[in-house]
Design a protein around this motif. Structure first.
Motif, PDB file in Angstrom:
ATOM      1  N   ALA A  14       0.835  -1.203   0.000  1.00 16.09           N
ATOM      2  CA  ALA A  14       0.000   0.000   0.000  1.00 16.09           C
ATOM      3  C   ALA A  14       0.868   1.250   0.000  1.00 16.09           C
ATOM      4  N   TRP A  18       1.157   4.232  -3.031  1.00 19.82           N
ATOM      5  CA  TRP A  18       1.010   5.681  -2.838  1.00 19.82           C
ATOM      6  C   TRP A  18       2.296   6.420  -3.127  1.00 19.82           C
ATOM      7  N   GLN A  19       3.419   5.821  -2.765  1.00 25.49           N
ATOM      8  CA  GLN A  19       4.701   6.444  -3.104  1.00 25.49           C
ATOM      9  C   GLN A  19       4.876   6.501  -4.620  1.00 25.49           C
ATOM     10  N   ALA A  21       2.467   6.620  -6.803  1.00 24.36           N
ATOM     11  CA  ALA A  21       1.543   7.632  -7.308  1.00 24.36           C
ATOM     12  C   ALA A  21       2.112   9.034  -7.144  1.00 24.36           C
ATOM     13  N   VAL A  22       2.776   9.266  -6.034  1.00 24.30           N
ATOM     14  CA  VAL A  22       3.411  10.574  -5.802  1.00 24.30           C
ATOM     15  C   VAL A  22       4.518  10.816  -6.825  1.00 24.30           C
TER      16      VAL A  22
END
Length: 148
Positions: A14, A18-19, A21-22
Motif C-alpha cells: 500500500a 502511494w509512493q 503515485a506521488v
C-alpha cells in the motif's frame, strides 16, 4: 506469525502504491512546463526574442531546443528512458538559463528581479533533472516495466 508478515507485506504494498503515485505526479508536474512551453519555440516571436538576446543561429537553435524540450519532457512524463530524457532537459536548461535570464545585465530593477526569478526557477528545474538523471523514473513507469 504468518498473519503478521502478510499484514506487513500488504502495508508495504500500500505504501509503495502511494509512493509510486506521488512519483508519477511529480514526473507529471515536472514535465508539464517543458511540454507546455516547447510549442512557443517554433514561433517567430520566440525566435526573434532569442536572437535579440544573442542566441547564435536562433532560427535553428530555438526550434531545436523545442524538440529537445518535448523529447525530454515526454520521456520523463512517460518514464521511458527517463534518465536520458533528464539529460536532454539538462542540455536544454543550461544554455537557456545562461543566455536568456541574464539578470546581472539588466539595469531596470523590476526586470532584473523577474529575470533572477526565472533564472532561479530554471536552476531548481536543473536540480530536479539531475535527480531524475540519477534515480530514474521510479515506479509506474515504462522503464520500471522494462526492468521486470
Amino acid at each position: 506469525m504468518a498473519t503478521n508478515s502478510i499484514a506487513i507485506s500488504k502495508d508495504v504494498e500500500a505504501i509503495s502504491f502511494w509512493q509510486g503515485a506521488v512519483v508519477v505526479l511529480g514526473r507529471f508536474f515536472f514535465a508539464l512546463i517543458f511540454l507546455f512551453a516547447a510549442p512557443n519555440h517554433f514561433t517567430r516571436q520566440t525566435i526573434a526574442l532569442s536572437a535579440s538576446q544573442g542566441v547564435p543561429l536562433a532560427s535553428i537553435a530555438v526550434p531545436l531546443s523545442g524538440v529537445v524540450a518535448i523529447a525530454g519532457g515526454l520521456s520523463i512524463l512517460l518514464g521511458y528512458r527517463a534518465k536520458l530524457g533528464a539529460w536532454l532537459i539538462v542540455l536544454f536548461l543550461i544554455p537557456v538559463t545562461l543566455m536568456l535570464h541574464k539578470f546581472w545585465t539588466v539595469t531596470d530593477p523590476m526586470m532584473a528581479q523577474i529575470q533572477m526569478i526565472l533564472f532561479m526557477k530554471n536552476v531548481s528545474m536543473l536540480g530536479g533533472a539531475l535527480l531524475i538523471s540519477h534515480f530514474g523514473a521510479g515506479p509506474f513507469s515504462l522503464d520500471a516495466r522494462r526492468e521486470h
